[in-house]
Design an enzyme around this catalytic site. Structure first.
Site, short mmCIF file in Angstrom:
data_model
loop_
_atom_site.label_atom_id
_atom_site.label_comp_id
_atom_site.label_asym_id
_atom_site.label_seq_id
_atom_site.Cartn_x
_atom_site.Cartn_y
_atom_site.Cartn_z
N ASP A 237 0.78 -1.34 0.07
CA ASP A 237 -0.24 -0.11 -0.01
C ASP A 237 0.82 1.23 0.13
O ASP A 237 0.63 2.00 0.71
CB ASP A 237 -1.08 0.02 1.25
CG ASP A 237 -2.19 0.94 0.84
OD1 ASP A 237 -2.15 1.48 -0.05
OD2 ASP A 237 -2.87 1.36 2.02
N LEU B 83 1.05 8.32 -1.34
CA LEU B 83 1.47 9.58 -0.74
C LEU B 83 1.28 9.48 0.72
O LEU B 83 1.95 9.96 1.55
CB LEU B 83 0.87 10.35 -1.63
CG LEU B 83 1.49 10.40 -2.99
CD1 LEU B 83 1.11 11.93 -3.71
CD2 LEU B 83 3.06 10.48 -3.33
N1 LIG Z 1 3.72 7.94 12.82
C1 LIG Z 1 2.93 9.09 12.44
N2 LIG Z 1 3.21 10.32 12.65
C2 LIG Z 1 2.43 11.18 12.42
N3 LIG Z 1 1.32 11.14 11.90
C3 LIG Z 1 0.78 9.62 11.63
C4 LIG Z 1 1.63 8.80 11.84
N4 LIG Z 1 1.02 7.78 11.58
C5 LIG Z 1 -0.18 8.06 11.01
N5 LIG Z 1 -0.41 9.39 11.12
C6 LIG Z 1 -1.45 10.13 10.34
O1 LIG Z 1 -2.50 9.35 10.93
C7 LIG Z 1 -3.49 9.15 9.53
C8 LIG Z 1 -4.03 7.81 9.85
O2 LIG Z 1 -3.28 6.81 10.35
P1 LIG Z 1 -2.97 5.46 9.16
O3 LIG Z 1 -3.13 5.97 7.73
O4 LIG Z 1 -2.08 4.79 9.51
O5 LIG Z 1 -4.38 4.98 9.62
P2 LIG Z 1 -5.29 3.66 9.02
O6 LIG Z 1 -6.74 3.77 9.62
O7 LIG Z 1 -4.68 2.43 9.30
O8 LIG Z 1 -5.08 3.97 7.30
P3 LIG Z 1 -5.74 3.48 6.04
O9 LIG Z 1 -6.87 4.19 6.23
O10 LIG Z 1 -4.72 3.99 5.24
O11 LIG Z 1 -5.74 2.05 6.28
C9 LIG Z 1 -2.28 9.24 8.32
O12 LIG Z 1 -2.93 9.40 7.29
C10 LIG Z 1 -1.28 10.41 9.01
O13 LIG Z 1 -1.73 11.52 8.51
#
Ligand SMILES: Nc1ncnc2c1ncn2[C@@H]1O[C@H](COP(=O)(O)OP(=O)(O)OP(=O)(O)O)[C@@H](O)[C@H]1O
Length: 656
Positions: A187, A190
């Site tokens: 995955d 960006l």
């Molecule tokens: N280590 C980090 N430091 C700062 N911001 C973060 C970090 N990890 C995630 N984020 C922010 O939080 C948002 C959500 O995290 P992430 O995309 O991992 O969640 P998810 O629900 O697992 O995502 P997806 O919908 O892509 O499966 C990200 O788009 C990013 O903006």
């Protein structure tokens, strides 16, 4: 790890429980948090952390305060978490259990933790810990406060090619590491490329990642919809590491053009385009970038390069690649150093003989050596005195005028070009070396001696001085950079070239003093060699030398640029290098201890700037020095500067 078998529910998400209600946490946690919030010496800005949101991980007895929301994903909300034990800020992905009720959703979190927790690489978000309570699962990660490349692209629309090279290099290095751990990320988009405070790229979100169990294993399914899905994934033909390479092609395309390569208004149409490999790359994209994208987006996964091969792709060497990027890139296109425009051997449209010349210059520039006498200095400070060694003469330039040999005897006249014709003889008297000499004499005669303190330095001095210099006069000339970012070269044949701070405008004075002005994009044929040399000097100074001092100075305005100030004369003795600027500034850099003294006339006053061994610069008004005196180290250097100025006046005449 399975969410079901995480330690018993011991944490408290105060998101749903106000801290004063239903609180079964050990009492000491609240008092610890309160103490931290009240601590005036705490260097963290506590304003962002809400005392009503405390998260406790009983497995490690760690208390976190929840801070700002960093972002939201399909499952998680990500917040800043302040670890009250270590005072470190992490990013905490908080996943409500109600959102992961279905097995495949739960599976995503399990896989994410399982695969991510053992990864350790500079460009992979570091996994810190995980725990759960009744309501949530918490994944504590390295904080990347500068958000993701999605956010950057939203502000910027497209990125410049040097920026893309810089991001992509880090990304490919990270993917190479991940692949070496037998993990496919699956995955790479960006939004999963985050930036830390230093603008270093970090891959995040291993929710769709999978481990390859044996060589040649093909994965058949992908849960969820990866953003840049490869055709073999879409068609369920079985996929492996090559799917990530496909995504890297999509990422490169999106960064350069502001939209993904197969984007259409419907998902169905997009999938049709992916399977038929239907995309186009506009002419604006360079050949290097185009071929990189095309290789990654080959329909047949076996025809795509490995990440290892991508790392040595021409794209990374076909143009300028900054070592790092400033944080201003999040909102504005960066200005790259002038040498970013240096002609590359392949694209430099010159005849063979000119090409030879460029190559020869390059190779001789590499033979730069640091003067042995600087060896005792700390390495990071061995920088602004260098000597280039190269015997062969550059054909178009007359034989070098010998530099003043190492003695404190008066310098003999060096060939440097005249003032611009319109200013000849019209410079205001205060800017003459002879006037400065009188002022300096008066100051040294009248100022109190043996003072043990310096007067108050000025806050906002606008002194222009030489921050970097390169003596290559045994071959071409003397290169310099001023504190206002003007760069130039005094050539051995007495001609002079000066370039504006943004690297666009160039002024050239030939040996008769005749001025030519042109832009770096449109260099007159007869000045190509000297302009190329200027760029090589600029690159050398940028890459190898650090500023001679830390003084903050106002910059020349970019509008209507004209180099009012440039290096006019220079000579060296066994103690110091003496630099005399066109605005009447005298600068002496001492070899032994790296200190510098600068005497200048700005807005009706004379100033003395002293840059000490630690490169701290302080500017004093000469009037204050006459009244109050100053410490011996400054006086001693002013006396030396006076003798150098006298030599200069004796040789060059009072009007210089
Ligand atoms: N280590 C980090 N430091 C700062 N911001 C973060 C970090 N990890 C995630 N984020 C922010 O939080 C948002 C959500 O995290 P992430 O995309 O991992 O969640 P998810 O629900 O697992 O995502 P997806 O919908 O892509 O499966 C990200 O788009 C990013 O903006």
């Amino acid at each position: 790890m399975s969410v079901d078998v995480l330690p018993p529910n011991t944490g408290h998400n105060i998101n749903s429980y106000p801290v004063t209600v239903n609180d079964t946490r050990p009492r000491h946690i609240d008092s610890r948090a309160r103490r931290k919030l009240a601590d005036p010496n705490n260097r963290i800005n506590m304003v962002h952390f809400d005392p009503n949101y405390i998260i406790y991980d009983s497995t490690t007895d760690t208390t976190y305060l929840r801070g700002r929301l960093l972002g939201k994903g399909g499952f998680a909300r990500c917040y800043e978490l302040l670890d009250l034990n270590s005072n470190k800020i992490y990013a905490g992905k908080i996943i409500a259990k109600t959102r992961i009720a279905k097995p495949h959703q739960r599976q995503k979190i399990v896989r994410e933790v399982e695969l991510h927790r053992d990864l350790k690489h500079k460009h992979v978000v570091e996994f810190h810990s995980y725990f759960e309570d009744d309501e949530n699962v918490y994944i504590v990660l390295e904080n990347c406060p500068r958000k993701s490349l999605v956010h950057m692209l939203k502000q910027r629309k497209v990125l410049t090619e040097p920026e893309v090279r810089c991001h992509l290099k880090q990304l490919v290095e990270a993917v190479k590491y991940v692949h070496n751990q037998n993990i496919i990320h699956r995955d790479l988009k960006l939004g999963n490329m985050l930036l830390n405070d230093h603008m270093e790229l970090k891959i995040a979100d291993f929710g769709l990642a999978t481990r390859i169990g044996y060589e040649g294993e093909k994965k058949m399914t992908v849960c969820g919809t990866p953003n840049y899905i490869a055709p073999e994934v879409l068609q369920k033909r079985g996929h492996s590491f090559e799917a990530d390479v496909w995504a890297l092609g999509c990422v490169t395309y999106a960064l350069l053009l502001g939209r993904p390569p197969f984007e259409t208004s419907t998902l169905k149409e997009t999938y049709v385009r992916i399977t038929s490999n239907n995309y186009s790359i506009p002419q604006t994209v360079s050949q290097g970038a185009k071929s990189f994208i095309q290789k990654c987006l080959r329909h047949d996964p076996d025809q795509r390069p490995t990440v290892e091969e991508l790392l040595s792709d021409d794209f990374f060497t076909s143009g300028f690649m900054p070592k790092s990027l400033p944080s201003t890139c999040c909102t504005n296109a960066p200005k790259f150093p002038v040498y970013a425009r240096l002609p590359r051997p392949k694209s430099y449209a010159v005849s063979d003989s000119k090409q030879d010349q460029v190559d020869r210059i390059t190779s001789s520039m590499r033979k730069i050596e640091i003067q042995p006498k600087q060896d005792h200095l700390k390495p990071d400070k061995v920088v602004d005195v260098v000597r280039m060694t190269s015997p062969a003469a550059f054909p178009a330039i007359k034989s070098p005028i010998r530099e003043l040999e190492r003695s404190d005897s008066p310098p003999y006249s060096r060939g440097t070009s005249e003032s611009p014709p319109y200013s000849r003889g019209t410079s205001p008297k205060p800017r003459c070396a002879s006037t400065l000499l009188d002022v300096l004499n008066t100051c040294l005669e009248h100022m109190p001696k043996d003072t043990s303190f310096n007067p108050m330095p000025l806050n906002d001095p606008t002194v222009v001085w030489v921050t970097k210099w390169v003596d290559y006069s045994n071959k071409y000339g003397f290169g310099f950079q001023l504190s206002n970012d003007v760069m130039g070269v005094l050539f051995n044949d007495t001609s002079r070239i000066v370039m504006s701070p943004d690297g666009r405008a160039v002024q050239y004075y030939d040996i008769t003093g005749k001025l030519s002005t042109f832009t770096i994009e449109c260099v007159p044929e007869e000045l190509e060699k000297k302009t190329t040399l200027l760029l090589y000097f600029a690159r050398y100074m940028d890459e190898h030398l650090i500023q001679g001092g830390n003084v903050e100075l106002s910059k020349d305005s970019d509008d209507m640029w004209y180099a009012h100030t440039y290096l006019k004369k220079w000579f060296r003795t066994n103690k110091a290098i003496v630099l005399y600027l066109s605005d009447g500034t005298l600068q002496v850099n001492f070899f032994d201890d790296h200190t510098k003294i600068i005497m200048s006339y700005v807005k009706n006053d004379y100033y003395v700037t002293y840059i000490d061994q630690d490169r701290n610069a302080n500017t004093y008004c000469m009037v204050h020095l006459i009244q109050d005196g100053c410490k011996h180290d400054i006086i001693e250097r002013m006396v030396f500067a006076k003798s150098m100025l006298k030599n200069l006046v004796d040789i060059e005449g009072a009007d210089i």
